[in-house]
Write an enzyme that holds these catalytic residues in place. Structure first.
Site, PDB file in Angstrom:
ATOM      1  N   TYR A  52      38.525  37.404  52.113  1.00  0.00           N
ATOM      2  CA  TYR A  52      39.641  37.969  51.351  1.00  0.00           C
ATOM      3  C   TYR A  52      39.452  37.650  49.875  1.00  0.00           C
ATOM      4  CZ  TYR A  52      44.389  38.599  49.555  1.00  0.00           C
ATOM      5  OH  TYR A  52      45.476  39.001  48.827  1.00  0.00           O
ATOM      6  N   GLU A 101      43.354  44.003  45.470  1.00  0.00           N
ATOM      7  CA  GLU A 101      43.250  43.214  46.689  1.00  0.00           C
ATOM      8  C   GLU A 101      42.168  43.807  47.574  1.00  0.00           C
ATOM      9  OE1 GLU A 101      46.481  43.440  49.597  1.00  0.00           O
ATOM     10  OE2 GLU A 101      46.442  41.250  49.729  1.00  0.00           O
TER      11      GLU A 101
END
Lengths: 401, 297
Positions: A119, A207
């Site tokens: 991530y 993101e």
């Protein structure tokens, strides 16, 4: 402003971030052609991804009953079938609400073999006003869950805006992600490029979830963005005409678009009491006080500090286009703004729209007596509230009884 | 004697010839505030309303007039530059009213202001008022866009992210015969110059401030930070209100900074922090003044 995954990937690619090959299409036939191209270039699997501004697509359900807004396919025929099932249908995910979103575009991309999911995000840290790189070894899952249960698995690196990102910072993050060898070098480049995308696009947030380690065409490990979400700072769009062009009006509520044409700040909600307020803080507080007395607000609506007669009239029309609305609460604190101007605007709007719903008005501030007189002498049934509480109680009573 | 500004503070206005800046400069002048200079690049040598001299640069305006505070009304693309010009001129205070400044511009401004003596209030804020002694608080210092006449000289400090909610609180106080020491709107943007906590500390050490109303809204954690400090160090009664309990997550409610994202910045968390700090919580915005007055009895 939010943009689609395919647009986010285009933007990232422009700044040097690796993404799996893919293109967007709005037809099943187009999807088949794109898939044929990907398979011809050696892709083992292709993925069909619904393009909507909401997460949870993979686990979503179409109103047609078709399961999943993201599908892996082995053949171009399969891509065609899946594309046909998705296009023109409404996808409901945990983020769309029950009304769902119409899928009119698909991203057809190569689906590489993934060695590990990670991530990565860049956003603003409001606590110190600095850019923040956030990364985690826990990719492909809900990062809020990771933050809540295993916060030690999230690494944070602040960037000094006067200096910009330094390579050592990207190396620190890459090391914390456990990247080694070729993946380390590839990851360092990617982290810098993702940061540059955030900074140069005036993004609110970039993101990448998941960020993936894959085997590149030359057999070396490579770090790529398999999914991407970008939201942009509305205040900075004026200096990015290319990004402005990425706005997808189909993703926005028609009433909100109409409101923005009149410089009104309107957000539709699910309740039955509409409100028309000046000032964002007071508009929020008005929604709160409606709920406090047992009602449900139908919208947020800030007409701004210097609302004109035309804006008040446009605001009434927008409010009344919401079929759930059963009563209207006008809450104005006229500091500089003349209450009588607002009152005149309200009276005209009521006459123009032939309003039949209960209208409760609380006016306070500059020239308030003249404003109240205008409302009283209008011959219209306008209920006046002395204080915000009094008015809120009256409007809730008019709906709930 | 009040915080940040007094009725004697000499004010300059950046963007004095724009329609917004001009209108509010007129209102400040008629409120009796000491507006001594204006700055509009290229219009140096002219006069605003025939009496306030206009300069090309802030530095010149300061040199000639001795202004120590600036009201900034320039449009968003030029606001960061205007703020840093005020910092460069070594002003005590720069109050930026402008709404819609890109976040990254403010990130750069905040970084550039580190170690400088100028305090920034805002942006996207109503400004600051220290009420005067005259009728309808005439003769006070009004920097920004707040309605001056609703104030009354007194001993309550008000700090808020929202303009209209500040006016509500002030109006409630004045209607009950209770005056204010200073009212500060810190603005609704995610990156600002002065926080709730900064203002709370100033009020706590101001002998003329006897009680405080702190108004917050969803987004960020500035209210929690201020509440925690009050819990440990607070010496004066504080009442608070948080707007946005009914706001849907992920949506910006008018103010760029008013957003609940990733479960953070909720009204519930802020209200809990207020309770934990012994801050009197107004359950509706109608009760801000009464909540404080009850604590002070």
């Amino acid at each position: 402003m939010n943009i689609h995954e395919y647009q986010a990937k285009e933007l990232l690619k422009r700044h040097g971030v690796g993404v799996p090959p893919g293109e967007v299409t709005d037809s099943a036939e187009g999807a088949r052609k794109l898939a044929e191209g990907l398979f011809a270039k050696g892709a083992g699997l292709a993925v069909v991804k619904s393009q909507i501004h909401a997460g949870g697509r993979g686990k979503g359900t179409f109103k047609s009953g078709f399961q999943g807004g993201v599908k892996l396919c082995k053949t171009a025929d399969d891509v065609y079938e899946k594309a046909k099932a998705m296009l023109g249908n409404v996808l409901v995910t945990k983020q769309t609400g029950p009304e769902g979103r119409l899928v009119s575009k698909l991203l057809i991309a190569a689906a590489p073999d993934i060695k590990k999911e990670l991530y990565l995000a860049v956003l603003l840290d409001r606590n110190n006003g600095r850019p923040l790189i956030m990364a985690s070894t826990e990719g492909g899952v809900d990062i809020e869950e990771v933050a809540a249960h295993t916060p030690e698995k999230i690494v944070k690196e602040h960037v000094d805006p006067a200096v910009g990102i330094m390579p050592y910072q990207a190396r620190k993050v890459a090391a914390a992600l456990g990247l080694k060898g070729d993946a380390f070098s590839s990851g360092v480049k990617l982290i810098i490029a993702v940061y540059e995308t955030w900074w140069k696009s005036d993004a609110a947030m970039v993101e990448i979830n998941p960020l993936c380690i894959i085997t590149g065409p030359d057999g070396k490990d490579l770090v790529v963005a398999v999914d991407a979400k970008i939201s942009l700072d509305d205040n900075a769009l004026y200096r990015h005409p290319d990004l402005q062009a990425m706005r997808d009006l189909a993703e926005e509520s028609p009433l909100e678009i109409e409101a923005s044409r009149f410089s009104l700040n309107y957000i539709k909600l699910d309740g039955s009491i509409a409100c028309l307020v000046n000032g964002a803080g007071l508009a929020m507080a008005t929604m709160d006080i409606i709920q406090h007395y047992g009602g449900e607000p139908a919208n947020f609506l800030d007409v701004g500090g210097g609302a004109s007669k035309d804006q008040v009239s446009a605001a009434f029309k927008i409010i009344l286009s919401d079929p759930n609305v059963k009563a209207i609460f006008v809450n104005i604190f006229g500091g500089i703004m003349d209450c009588n101007v607002i009152a005149t605007g309200i009276v005209e709007a009521v006459k123009e729209t032939g309003l039949k719903l209960p209208l409760i008005v609380r006016l306070e501030g500059n020239n308030v007596l003249a404003g109240k007189a205008t409302l009283q002498n209008s011959g219209l049934t306008i209920i006046s509230g002395d204080t915000m509480s009094d008015a809120a109680k009256k409007v809730v009573k008019s709906v709930v009884g | 004697m009040a915080i940040l500004v007094t009725p004697q503070t000499k004010i300059l206005v950046q963007g004095i010839t724009g329609s917004f800046g001009a209108r509010h400069t007129q209102l400040s002048l008629s409120y009796g505030s000491q507006v001594v200079a204006g700055v509009t690049p290229g219009k140096g040598g002219q006069f605003f309303e025939g009496k306030v001299p206009i300069f090309d640069t802030v530095a010149e305006a300061v040199k000639v007039t001795g202004a120590t505070a600036s009201a900034i009304f320039v449009p968003p693309p030029f606001a960061a530059d205007a703020i840093l010009e005020a910092v460069d001129a070594d002003l005590d205070l720069a109050v930026c009213i402008t709404e819609g400044i890109p976040v990254i511009d403010m990130v750069r401004v905040k970084r550039a202001m580190e170690g400088k003596r100028t305090r920034l209030i805002g942006p996207n804020c109503p400004g600051i008022v220290t009420p005067g002694e005259g009728k309808d608080s005439h003769g006070g210092c009004r920097i920004g866009i707040a309605p001056g006449y609703i104030h009354k000289r007194g001993n309550i400090g008000v700090v808020s992210r929202s303009g209209t909610l500040t006016y509500e609180a002030v109006f409630q106080l004045t209607s009950r015969g209770v005056g204010q020491s200073t009212c500060v709107g810190i603005g609704g943007d995610p990156v600002n110059g002065t926080s709730h906590l900064d203002v709370i500390k100033l009020f706590m050490s101001d002998p003329d401030t006897h009680g405080i109303i702190m108004i917050g809204e969803i987004g960020g954690s500035a209210e929690e930070e201020a509440a925690e400090w009050i819990r440990v160090n607070g010496t004066k009664p504080v009442a608070g209100f948080i707007a946005g309990a009914t706001a849907p997550p992920g949506r910006r409610m008018g103010h760029a900074g008013a957003i609940v994202s990733g479960g953070k910045g909720t009204a519930a968390a802020k209200i809990e922090a207020f309770h934990a700090a012994g801050i009197g919580v107004a359950t509706t915005p109608s009760e801000m003044a009464d909540t404080l007055l009850k604590l002070m009895r």
